[in-house]
Design an enzyme around this catalytic site. Structure first.
Site, PDB file in Angstrom:
ATOM      1  N   ASP A 181       0.858  -1.191   0.000  1.00  0.00           N
ATOM      2  CA  ASP A 181       0.000   0.000   0.000  1.00  0.00           C
ATOM      3  C   ASP A 181       0.890   1.236   0.000  1.00  0.00           C
ATOM      4  O   ASP A 181       1.831   1.342   0.813  1.00  0.00           O
ATOM      5  CB  ASP A 181      -0.927   0.003   1.216  1.00  0.00           C
ATOM      6  CG  ASP A 181      -1.942   1.112   1.148  1.00  0.00           C
ATOM      7  OD1 ASP A 181      -2.986   0.896   0.493  1.00  0.00           O
ATOM      8  OD2 ASP A 181      -1.699   2.187   1.723  1.00  0.00           O
ATOM      9  N   ASN A 195      -2.977  12.746  -4.861  1.00  0.00           N
ATOM     10  CA  ASN A 195      -4.192  13.058  -5.625  1.00  0.00           C
ATOM     11  C   ASN A 195      -4.734  14.437  -5.270  1.00  0.00           C
ATOM     12  O   ASN A 195      -5.159  15.208  -6.147  1.00  0.00           O
ATOM     13  CB  ASN A 195      -5.270  12.007  -5.372  1.00  0.00           C
ATOM     14  CG  ASN A 195      -4.956  10.687  -6.074  1.00  0.00           C
ATOM     15  OD1 ASN A 195      -4.301  10.675  -7.116  1.00  0.00           O
ATOM     16  ND2 ASN A 195      -5.403   9.583  -5.504  1.00  0.00           N
ATOM     17  N   ASP A 228      -2.344   8.632 -11.103  1.00  0.00           N
ATOM     18  CA  ASP A 228      -2.288   7.551 -12.088  1.00  0.00           C
ATOM     19  C   ASP A 228      -0.868   7.312 -12.558  1.00  0.00           C
ATOM     20  O   ASP A 228      -0.446   6.168 -12.772  1.00  0.00           O
ATOM     21  CB  ASP A 228      -3.184   7.889 -13.284  1.00  0.00           C
ATOM     22  CG  ASP A 228      -4.662   7.905 -12.919  1.00  0.00           C
ATOM     23  OD1 ASP A 228      -5.011   7.363 -11.847  1.00  0.00           O
ATOM     24  OD2 ASP A 228      -5.471   8.456 -13.707  1.00  0.00           O
ATOM     25  N   GLU A 253      -4.645   2.305  -4.293  1.00  0.00           N
ATOM     26  CA  GLU A 253      -3.195   2.212  -4.277  1.00  0.00           C
ATOM     27  C   GLU A 253      -2.716   0.917  -3.642  1.00  0.00           C
ATOM     28  O   GLU A 253      -1.566   0.802  -3.204  1.00  0.00           O
ATOM     29  CB  GLU A 253      -2.611   3.402  -3.514  1.00  0.00           C
ATOM     30  CG  GLU A 253      -2.874   3.413  -2.021  1.00  0.00           C
ATOM     31  CD  GLU A 253      -4.211   4.047  -1.666  1.00  0.00           C
ATOM     32  OE1 GLU A 253      -4.397   4.449  -0.510  1.00  0.00           O
ATOM     33  OE2 GLU A 253      -5.099   4.129  -2.556  1.00  0.00           O
TER      34      GLU A 253
END
Length: 523
Positions: A381, A389, A398, A424
């Site tokens: 993770d 973001n 992305d 993620e």
């Protein structure tokens, strides 16, 4: 009346008159017996060659020629009767032959030859003999019976038709077609055959030579030459050879030097006529049979060629359809592969999506149970990914997700499984690996991610990741294995992120920290 009809009348009239003169002076014995009568053979050939609209005029030319040839020897009524008898008999024979064989008659089929033999030499000549014999009786010039007169006339007409009519018709049709298939070798063969006929005919029909050299010079050899001509040269060769043989036979009969010694001259003439008729029927009939067989063979070859061409066409069409179908199948297979890949692949990162990854891991676990092997799972993770973001936008997120796939893929083996669980979060399944090996792999991945240079619109992004490692005990279900890896990941997060935690190791050995203490930095 057009020019062509006048030309045909003139040609037939001259030929008829010349043939009549030759017949009178060269084919009638001193006893008054006609060996053969060529004019009717010429007239029958003309009736078989020319179109129907020509025939009345050709008949008129024949009547005139007959009158000119006969008027000096017979009363006018008898000469007219002979002319009308010849025209009537030939007309009947030609009409029957053309009715059965078609407009453009030719000696190109065996059935045409059979129709000619039946309606020409047999029927037409027989009718002429019956009527002509009656005229001779009325003239009072005969010292023999009506039956003998009928027979003499019949055989004379029939023999001339057998010998000359096929030759005239075939030559006319051949010249009319432009003399196809002419070969000098065939002319050379015909010349050799004629030389053989001349050599044997001169000796075999001479009574003195016949008695002295019976085994070497006999008329039977001429039959064989007629057959050979039929085999090698067809109807033209056969009929011309028979005509040449007839010349020798008639010439010796006229001189009285023939080898047939009988008390009555009429008997010698009948035997000679039978001999020539046999040669003509056998030779010309054989030539027709051979030609028909050759034509049928050519037709079969053409049909075979057409069939091969059709089969090739169909085969080409099948091949085209097969290729087209193959291309369609390949396109369909590619589409299916793309669809299957799309269904099994995470659209953003290009690795296995959650469903496909879990399905593959489940299959691998079943195999490992049978082989009694171990395995480990690594849950990954990204640390503080939400900040990427929020601060740089989802497009930057992305980019980060795509970039970290490479170091993870390079750190695991080809047989290991790697998939994105969502957001993620990623999972790695190490087949046949214990927790120690899994920790080593996880640490390698952690280190590579930490050093990974990621650039977005000219800005550097440094990311780290936390890792949870769980070793499969050989019995637990898939959910339980991933649950243990998730718990280990939770512990790694609680301990400060950017580290690897394993539930199967002691608390002291479970945590490894990176050499750098910072967790996430924005450029």
């Amino acid at each position: 009346m057009d020019y062509q009809i006048i030309k045909a009348m003139f040609l037939v009239g001259i030929a008829y008159y010349v043939a009549a003169l030759l017949a009178i002076h060269q084919t009638i014995t001193p006893e008054g017996i006609a060996i053969l009568w060529p004019p009717n053979a010429i007239l029958l050939a003309a009736f078989l060659i020319y179109p129907y609209r020509y025939l009345p005029y050709i008949a008129m030319a024949g009547v005139i020629a007959e009158l000119i040839a006969s008027i000096s020897s017979f009363p006018i009524w008898a000469a007219v009767s002979f002319a009308l008898i010849n025209i009537l008999s030939v007309s009947i024979g030609a009409a029957l032959i053309r009715q059965k064989s078609g407009q453009n008659f030719n000696f190109n089929q065996l059935k045409n030859g059979a129709y000619f033999l039946l309606f020409g030499p047999f029927i037409a000549a027989c009718i002429a003999g019956m009527l002509g014999g009656s005229v001779y009786i009325l003239l009072g010039r005969s010292d023999t019976s009506y039956v003998n007169l009928w027979q003499i006339w019949w055989f004379g007409d029939a023999l001339a038709m057998l010998i000359l009519t096929p030759l005239i018709v075939v030559l006319w049709r051949w010249i009319e077609a432009g003399m196809p298939n002419f070969k000098w070798s065939a002319l050379f063969e015909m010349t050799l055959i004629w030389l053989g006929v001349i050599s044997i005919g001169y000796q075999s029909f001479e009574v003195g030579s016949y008695e002295q050299t019976f085994l070497f010079f006999t008329p039977i050899w001429l039959v064989l030459l007629g057959i050979f001509a039929a085999i090698r040269l067809g109807v033209i060769g056969a009929s011309s050879t028979v005509a040449l043989i007839a010349i020798f036979a008639v010439e010796h009969l006229m001189r009285g030097t023939h080898p047939i010694i009988l008390s009555l001259p009429q008997s010698a003439v009948l035997l000679t006529q039978e001999y020539l008729a046999i040669i003509a029927i056998v030779s010309i009939g054989l030539a027709l049979l051979i030609k028909e067989i050759a034509d049928q063979r050519d037709i079969l070859k053409q049909q075979e060629k057409a069939l091969k061409s059709q089969n090739q066409f169909l085969e080409d069409r099948v091949n085209e359809r097969t290729i087209a179908l193959k291309e369609v199948n390949q396109a369909l297979q590619k589409a299916n592969d793309r669809l299957a890949k799309s269904a099994a692949t995470d659209e953003l990162t290009g690795i296995s999506n959650r469903r496909h990854f879990l399905s593959e891991v489940q299959r691998e676990l079943q195999r490992l149970r049978l082989d009694n092997q171990t395995a480990s799972a690594i849950m990954i993770d990204l640390d503080h990914f939400k900040l990427v973001n929020d601060n740089l936008g989802h497009e930057a997120g992305d980019v980060v997700l795509r970039e970290i796939v490479t170091p993870i893929s390079q750190a695991i083996r080809p047989r290991d499984l790697f998939g994105r669980m969502g957001g993620e979060e990623f999972l790695v399944f190490l087949s046949g690996a214990d927790d120690r090996m899994a920790n080593t792999v996880a640490e390698r991945i952690r280190n590579e991610i930490e050093k990974l240079p990621i650039t977005y619109r000219g800005q550097q992004i440094q990311v780290t990741a936390s890792f949870g490692v769980a070793q499969w005990d050989g019995h637990a279900e898939l959910d339980e294995l991933f649950h243990q890896a998730d718990k280990a990941l939770y512990q790694a997060k609680n301990l400060g992120r950017n580290q690897v935690f394993s539930l199967t190791m002691s608390d002291k050995a479970a945590v490894t920290k990176s050499s750098q203490e910072n967790h996430f930095e924005l450029p």
